[in-house]
Design an enzyme around this catalytic site. Structure first.
Site, PDB file in Angstrom:
ATOM      1  N   ARG A  50      -1.718  -6.432  -6.391  1.00  0.00           N
ATOM      2  CA  ARG A  50      -0.626  -6.700  -5.536  1.00  0.00           C
ATOM      3  C   ARG A  50      -1.292  -6.759  -4.376  1.00  0.00           C
ATOM      4  O   ARG A  50      -1.804  -6.011  -3.795  1.00  0.00           O
ATOM      5  CB  ARG A  50       0.543  -5.641  -5.523  1.00  0.00           C
ATOM      6  CG  ARG A  50       1.639  -6.239  -4.383  1.00  0.00           C
ATOM      7  CD  ARG A  50       2.656  -5.042  -4.366  1.00  0.00           C
ATOM      8  NE  ARG A  50       2.284  -4.091  -3.598  1.00  0.00           N
ATOM      9  CZ  ARG A  50       2.294  -2.882  -3.534  1.00  0.00           C
ATOM     10  NH1 ARG A  50       2.753  -2.246  -4.750  1.00  0.00           N
ATOM     11  NH2 ARG A  50       1.565  -1.806  -2.815  1.00  0.00           N
ATOM     12  N   GLU A  68      -4.228  -4.953   2.237  1.00  0.00           N
ATOM     13  CA  GLU A  68      -5.083  -4.586   1.320  1.00  0.00           C
ATOM     14  C   GLU A  68      -4.629  -5.053  -0.011  1.00  0.00           C
ATOM     15  O   GLU A  68      -3.650  -6.003  -0.060  1.00  0.00           O
ATOM     16  CB  GLU A  68      -4.999  -2.856   0.982  1.00  0.00           C
ATOM     17  CG  GLU A  68      -3.783  -2.643   0.646  1.00  0.00           C
ATOM     18  CD  GLU A  68      -3.415  -1.178   0.689  1.00  0.00           C
ATOM     19  OE1 GLU A  68      -4.515  -0.205   0.749  1.00  0.00           O
ATOM     20  OE2 GLU A  68      -2.450  -0.471   0.273  1.00  0.00           O
ATOM     21  N   ASN A  86      -4.273  -4.200  -4.015  1.00  0.00           N
ATOM     22  CA  ASN A  86      -4.042  -3.139  -4.919  1.00  0.00           C
ATOM     23  C   ASN A  86      -4.502  -3.466  -6.289  1.00  0.00           C
ATOM     24  O   ASN A  86      -3.533  -4.365  -6.850  1.00  0.00           O
ATOM     25  CB  ASN A  86      -2.566  -2.349  -5.120  1.00  0.00           C
ATOM     26  CG  ASN A  86      -2.478  -2.023  -3.687  1.00  0.00           C
ATOM     27  OD1 ASN A  86      -2.353  -0.710  -3.182  1.00  0.00           O
ATOM     28  ND2 ASN A  86      -1.520  -2.908  -3.030  1.00  0.00           N
ATOM     29  N   SER A 117       2.757  -0.752  -7.664  1.00  0.00           N
ATOM     30  CA  SER A 117       4.147  -0.346  -8.098  1.00  0.00           C
ATOM     31  C   SER A 117       5.261  -1.268  -7.606  1.00  0.00           C
ATOM     32  O   SER A 117       4.975  -2.005  -6.906  1.00  0.00           O
ATOM     33  CB  SER A 117       4.203   1.253  -8.076  1.00  0.00           C
ATOM     34  OG  SER A 117       4.019   1.137  -6.408  1.00  0.00           O
ATOM     35  N   LYS A 121     -11.298  -0.269  -0.175  1.00  0.00           N
ATOM     36  CA  LYS A 121     -11.367  -0.917   1.184  1.00  0.00           C
ATOM     37  C   LYS A 121     -12.880  -1.385   1.717  1.00  0.00           C
ATOM     38  O   LYS A 121     -12.973  -2.328   2.393  1.00  0.00           O
ATOM     39  CB  LYS A 121     -11.001   0.297   2.208  1.00  0.00           C
ATOM     40  CG  LYS A 121      -9.766   0.795   1.872  1.00  0.00           C
ATOM     41  CD  LYS A 121      -8.543   0.045   1.704  1.00  0.00           C
ATOM     42  CE  LYS A 121      -7.218   0.458   1.564  1.00  0.00           C
ATOM     43  NZ  LYS A 121      -7.106   1.202   0.348  1.00  0.00           N
ATOM     44  N   LYS A 176      -9.536   3.360   8.192  1.00  0.00           N
ATOM     45  CA  LYS A 176      -8.997   3.217   6.562  1.00  0.00           C
ATOM     46  C   LYS A 176      -9.975   4.008   5.789  1.00  0.00           C
ATOM     47  O   LYS A 176     -11.023   3.531   5.602  1.00  0.00           O
ATOM     48  CB  LYS A 176      -8.675   1.864   6.020  1.00  0.00           C
ATOM     49  CG  LYS A 176      -7.726   1.111   6.980  1.00  0.00           C
ATOM     50  CD  LYS A 176      -7.603  -0.230   6.437  1.00  0.00           C
ATOM     51  CE  LYS A 176      -6.234  -0.201   5.463  1.00  0.00           C
ATOM     52  NZ  LYS A 176      -6.198  -1.623   5.086  1.00  0.00           N
ATOM     53  N   GLU A 222      -5.628   5.236  -1.973  1.00  0.00           N
ATOM     54  CA  GLU A 222      -4.575   4.223  -2.121  1.00  0.00           C
ATOM     55  C   GLU A 222      -3.243   5.225  -2.418  1.00  0.00           C
ATOM     56  O   GLU A 222      -3.689   6.667  -2.281  1.00  0.00           O
ATOM     57  CB  GLU A 222      -4.713   3.615  -3.854  1.00  0.00           C
ATOM     58  CG  GLU A 222      -6.111   2.827  -3.926  1.00  0.00           C
ATOM     59  CD  GLU A 222      -6.033   1.443  -3.154  1.00  0.00           C
ATOM     60  OE1 GLU A 222      -4.893   1.317  -2.616  1.00  0.00           O
ATOM     61  OE2 GLU A 222      -6.949   1.071  -2.979  1.00  0.00           O
ATOM     62  N   GLY A 223      -2.096   4.650  -2.328  1.00  0.00           N
ATOM     63  CA  GLY A 223      -1.198   5.490  -2.540  1.00  0.00           C
ATOM     64  C   GLY A 223      -0.129   5.641  -1.088  1.00  0.00           C
ATOM     65  O   GLY A 223       0.861   6.178  -1.132  1.00  0.00           O
ATOM     66  N   ARG A 259       8.468  -4.181   1.612  1.00  0.00           N
ATOM     67  CA  ARG A 259       8.685  -2.668   2.183  1.00  0.00           C
ATOM     68  C   ARG A 259       8.995  -2.476   3.601  1.00  0.00           C
ATOM     69  O   ARG A 259       8.344  -3.593   4.105  1.00  0.00           O
ATOM     70  CB  ARG A 259       7.601  -2.082   1.509  1.00  0.00           C
ATOM     71  CG  ARG A 259       7.523  -1.678   0.208  1.00  0.00           C
ATOM     72  CD  ARG A 259       6.317  -1.193  -0.588  1.00  0.00           C
ATOM     73  NE  ARG A 259       4.919  -2.010  -0.027  1.00  0.00           N
ATOM     74  CZ  ARG A 259       3.656  -1.648  -0.101  1.00  0.00           C
ATOM     75  NH1 ARG A 259       3.534  -0.493  -0.567  1.00  0.00           N
ATOM     76  NH2 ARG A 259       2.937  -2.208   0.105  1.00  0.00           N
TER      77      ARG A 259
END
Length: 470
Positions: free
Chosen positions: A125, A140, A142, A147, A302, A361, A365-366, A446
């Site tokens: 994604r 970024e 992923n 998810s 990254k 950064k 992740e997350g 989001r």
């Protein structure tokens, strides 16, 4: 539409009624998460956090994000096959970042033994924000455990319903149908078919306290429709009940595993012991298709993102495709190295002089990991020697905020100044040198309050949303 939302926001009584209706609609449409208090219990669930109204997004930038996704799929795949590039790009990072270093050691071990899988599956994604109101910039990409492709589908029904209840039937019809989970499942099914063992299963690697289980279950249900059977196991389960046979087939509980779909293993805290690292190595050594394999996992760091922004680097992967290079590069924000040496020193000085312009950064992740404002100065000034190389610096994206209500369990109903992040899901399957599938398979929006600098849905800051294209 935007003016209509502003008008509704002024009518607090109407908004309160719509919010009650929306929460019920979320439950009815399966926009669910387990509660934090009972992440192991299927009996205690709530609605996943979401916006009351969809957020206006320009059609042109939405289409730009869709159009570039297959090129990002190709880029990720080509980088994952280029061992020299990965080694060169990550050389400084693995010196100072233990997590990346341990992943890279597994990569080296699999290369030394010879990669066993002949089919590659990528489910990723790519996430963007708008700089201003119309310039698309990538945050970024992923490459592991991307998810909310499942819950995104249910939220379409919620926002359509709310707009109808609000008397905006025409606007409700403009909300795009969106089911990323179906596209992800289609790619998994195709890869599993190419593995060539009809009775083999798909292993979904999960945590033992998963709040976001229903998002994962959406993909499982889509796989069931395609007659692909899945098992859910943790690192501990795989270690205790899994093994490789003489042909490096992965066997768990007597079942051959055709494909391992990682929904865990992307953060250091998810490896609770050396045993978990040993299990990751066993999975990588197996013939099973890994999604992602270790090279693709590393491609999502990254540091690789920062190196790709250097002049001439994209051309290494698209040597005869200037139009593709142009499309990808148009989405890049400013990205800067913090490696030791004159260039890194200059970038540190630049960040210390005006930290509000940048984001620091780490290789994580997350959500909830980035560093902003005065904290950037603190981290860089306290970094000893080469410790700064564990980070990259990126220009801060200055999006135009919008107004919305963010619906969360046990949170007051208040209007917020909001910023949104658009994600596009990509899926590809390669067998040998042939790319047999390369598609964009859906989107995710989001949204968070502008009061919060960082954080995703899983981190408890952002909420799920839908784009309303204008």
């Amino acid at each position: 539409m935007a003016q209509g939302i502003r008008d509704m926001i002024k009518d607090t009584a109407k908004v309160a009624d719509l919010a009650k209706d929306a929460k019920d609609a979320a439950l009815l449409n399966g926009v669910l998460m387990r509660t934090k208090e009972a992440s192991n219990s299927a009996e205690l669930v709530t609605y996943a956090p979401f916006t009351l109204f969809p957020t206006p997004v320009p059609k042109a930038v939405f289409q730009q994000a869709l159009d570039v996704q297959t090129h990002y799929n190709s880029l990720v795949d080509r980088i994952s096959q280029n061992t020299d590039f990965l080694k060169e790009a990550l050389a400084s990072t693995i010196e100072v970042d233990e997590f990346t270093s341990r992943l890279f050691k597994i990569h080296k071990q699999t290369l030394k033994e010879g990669i066993s899988q002949s089919v590659v599956l990528g489910l990723n994604r790519s996430d963007y924000m708008l700089d201003g109101s119309s310039s698309l910039k990538q945050i970024e990409i992923n490459t592991i455990s991307a998810s909310f492709g499942g819950l995104a589908a249910g939220l379409v029904g919620v926002h359509k319903h709310i707009l109808k209840v609000a008397g905006r039937l025409e606007d409700s019809m403009a909300i795009l149908d969106n089911n990323p989970a179906a596209g992800l499942a289609r790619a998994i099914s195709k890869a599993k078919e190419l593995y060539g063992a009809e009775r083999a299963v798909v292993l979904i690697l999960v945590s033992d306290d998963e709040q976001n289980i229903y998002d994962q279950r959406c993909v499982e249900l889509e796989l069931m429709k395609l007659n692909v059977f899945t098992i859910r196991r943790t690192f501990e389960d795989v270690c205790a009940r899994g093994s490789l046979d003489k042909e490096k087939r992965l066997i768990i509980d007597g079942l051959e595993v055709a494909l391992v779909y990682f929904r865990n293993g992307y953060a250091p805290q998810q490896y609770k012991s050396q045993q978990d690292w040993d299990t990751r190595l066993m999975l990588e050594r197996s013939r099973a298709i890994k999604c992602p394999d270790i090279a693709t996992h590393l491609t999502g760091t990254k540091k690789v993102q920062q190196v790709l922004a250097r002049p001439g680097v994209l051309e290494r992967f698209f040597p005869n495709e200037p139009r593709v290079v142009e499309q990808i590069r148009a989405t890049f924000a400013g990205l800067y190295t913090l490696d030791m040496g004159p260039e890194g020193d200059t970038i540190v000085a630049m960040a210390l002089k005006d930290p509000e312009k940048y984001v620091l950064k780490p290789q994580r992740e997350g959500g909830g990991n980035n560093i902003y404002g005065s904290e950037i100065c603190k981290v860089l000034q306290e970094a000893k020697g080469s410790e700064r190389m564990a980070y990259i610096l990126m220009d801060k994206i200055n999006s135009t905020p919008s107004h919305n209500y963010l619906l969360r369990q046990d949170s007051p109903l208040t209007v917020s100044n909001c910023l949104s992040e658009l994600g596009i899901f990509g899926a590809y399957v390669r067998q040998g040198t042939e790319m047999v599938m390369n598609e964009q398979v859906g989107h995710l929006l989001r949204t968070k309050s502008s009061a919060h600098a960082d954080g995703g849905v899983a981190a408890g800051v952002a909420v799920l949303d839908n784009p309303f294209l204008y």
